[in-house]
Design an enzyme around this catalytic site. Structure first.
Site, mmCIF file in Angstrom:
data_model
loop_
_atom_site.group_PDB
_atom_site.id
_atom_site.type_symbol
_atom_site.label_atom_id
_atom_site.label_comp_id
_atom_site.label_asym_id
_atom_site.label_seq_id
_atom_site.Cartn_x
_atom_site.Cartn_y
_atom_site.Cartn_z
ATOM 1 N N CYS A 113 3.653 -0.885 7.834
ATOM 2 C CA CYS A 113 4.392 0.298 7.393
ATOM 3 C C CYS A 113 5.466 0.732 8.387
ATOM 4 C CB CYS A 113 3.438 1.464 7.130
ATOM 5 S SG CYS A 113 2.266 1.178 5.789
ATOM 6 N N HIS A 263 7.878 8.007 6.448
ATOM 7 C CA HIS A 263 7.193 6.950 5.702
ATOM 8 C C HIS A 263 6.435 7.553 4.527
ATOM 9 C CE1 HIS A 263 4.842 3.587 4.534
ATOM 10 N NE2 HIS A 263 3.716 4.051 5.045
ATOM 11 N N ASN A 293 3.182 3.775 -2.179
ATOM 12 C CA ASN A 293 3.434 3.297 -0.820
ATOM 13 C C ASN A 293 3.922 1.854 -0.892
ATOM 14 O OD1 ASN A 293 3.379 2.467 1.830
ATOM 15 N ND2 ASN A 293 1.291 3.132 2.250
#
Length: 336
Positions: A113, A263, A293
């Site tokens: 990520c 994020h 995500n």
């Protein structure tokens, strides 16, 4: 020393929309449960024949077009992903010929990520030292093919979507640092002791005689495993910390920032970060409700979406922060 700036953005998500109600048919869950815990309403999943570099290609083509350059001007590709088309060689090697490029370096960045900000940092360093002038930075993921879409895997499966985002970074001369477009700084961190709190154990070379066995498959070890509470708590703490580190490094305050692009792992994480730092809601741009995500792709997708929404404009001062598996985290401040 030169400086780098972002001159073009692009994104691509597959057309297949998967709503929370669709997931109710696959596992014991509900729309309300997912929204309550993550803020996600829908995500995009690819069809079987589509791979990660296919998504990356579309995002890169848009970024190159928006940058107004010939693709042959690109002298380096940095590709952030945790879901490459194949174990090896790297995804960047498969993307390069799809773009019609050859000979230039094509590098994978495996920081999950946090991968896109890590890749931005590498591109910025390459450009600052004069090694490369124009760098294509892409983040892309296909998660849907690697999720346990049963009740056993629901805590992870409901969170992830497929997608890609890309930017073109280029050398620039900065005459007025307070006004001119450029990357101000990047800040990278890792705490490897937390690696097994969010990981994919199988297949692997540290497992004994075989990198995967029938027993491992039966136990579901080839699906992502996550300690949700620990990841959540660490994400909030580290996102707050590295955001403030980036601001202090540039003698900035929270009020100086026009837009925060965090994020997109969980809407609740971003809301808590904003609450802790007392950031006004209108300054935080989120896309997780639409795309879930997409790990390494969330930041560049957010950039492209924010530009389209009129939230990210020429001259905007932006702060980005990311947290992910590893544990890894990073931040950056840049003038758009």
């Amino acid at each position: 020393m030169y400086s780098s700036e972002i001159i073009g953005t692009g994104m691509y998500v597959p057309p297949g929309v998967v709503t929370n109600h669709d997931l109710e048919k696959l596992m014991e869950t509900s729309h309300d449960w997912i929204v309550q815990r993550s803020g996600i309403e829908e995500r995009r999943w690819v069809t079987p024949e589509v791979g990660t570099t296919d998504l990356a290609l579309r995002a890169c083509e848009e970024a190159i077009k928006n940058a107004g350059i010939d693709k042959k001007e690109i002298d380096c590709i940095l590709f952030a992903t945790l879901s490459p088309d194949h174990d090896f060689p790297g995804a960047a090697c498969f993307l390069q010929p799809k773009l019609g490029l050859t000979d230039i370096p094509a590098i994978d960045v495996r920081q999950q990520c946090s991968g896109f900000i890590y890749a931005m940092s590498i591109a910025d360093a390459f450009i600052k030292t004069g090694q490369y002038k124009t760098v294509l930075v892409v983040g892309a993921e296909v998660h849907s093919k690697g999720l346990d879409k049963t009740t056993r895997g629901r805590d992870v499966a409901v969170l992830f979507g497929d997608g890609a985002g890309a930017i073109v970074m280029r050398r620039t001369d900065v005459k007025d640092p307070k006004k001119d477009s450029h990357v101000w700084s990047t800040h990278l961190y890792t705490e490897g002791a937390g690696a097994k709190e969010l990981w994919l154990e199988v297949p692997g070379m540290a497992l004994g005689a075989d990198r995967i066995t029938h027993d491992m498959l039966e136990k579901g070890l080839h699906y992502p495993q996550m300690n949700g509470k620990k990841v959540f708590a660490n994400a909030v703490r580290r996102l707050c910390e590295c955001t403030m580190t980036a601001l202090k490094a540039n003698n900035l305050t929270l009020d100086d920032i026009d837009l925060f692009l965090f994020h997109q792992a969980n809407m609740r994480i971003n809301q808590m970060v904003a609450q802790e730092l007392k950031i006004p809601e209108e300054k935080v741009f989120n896309t997780i409700q639409k795309f879930g995500n997409t790990t390494a792709a969330t930041i560049p997708i957010g950039m492209a979406e924010a530009v389209k929404a009129g939230k990210l404009k020429k001259g905007s001062l932006v702060a980005s922060a990311v947290f992910g598996s590893g544990f890894t985290w990073a931040s950056s401040v840049y003038r758009w």
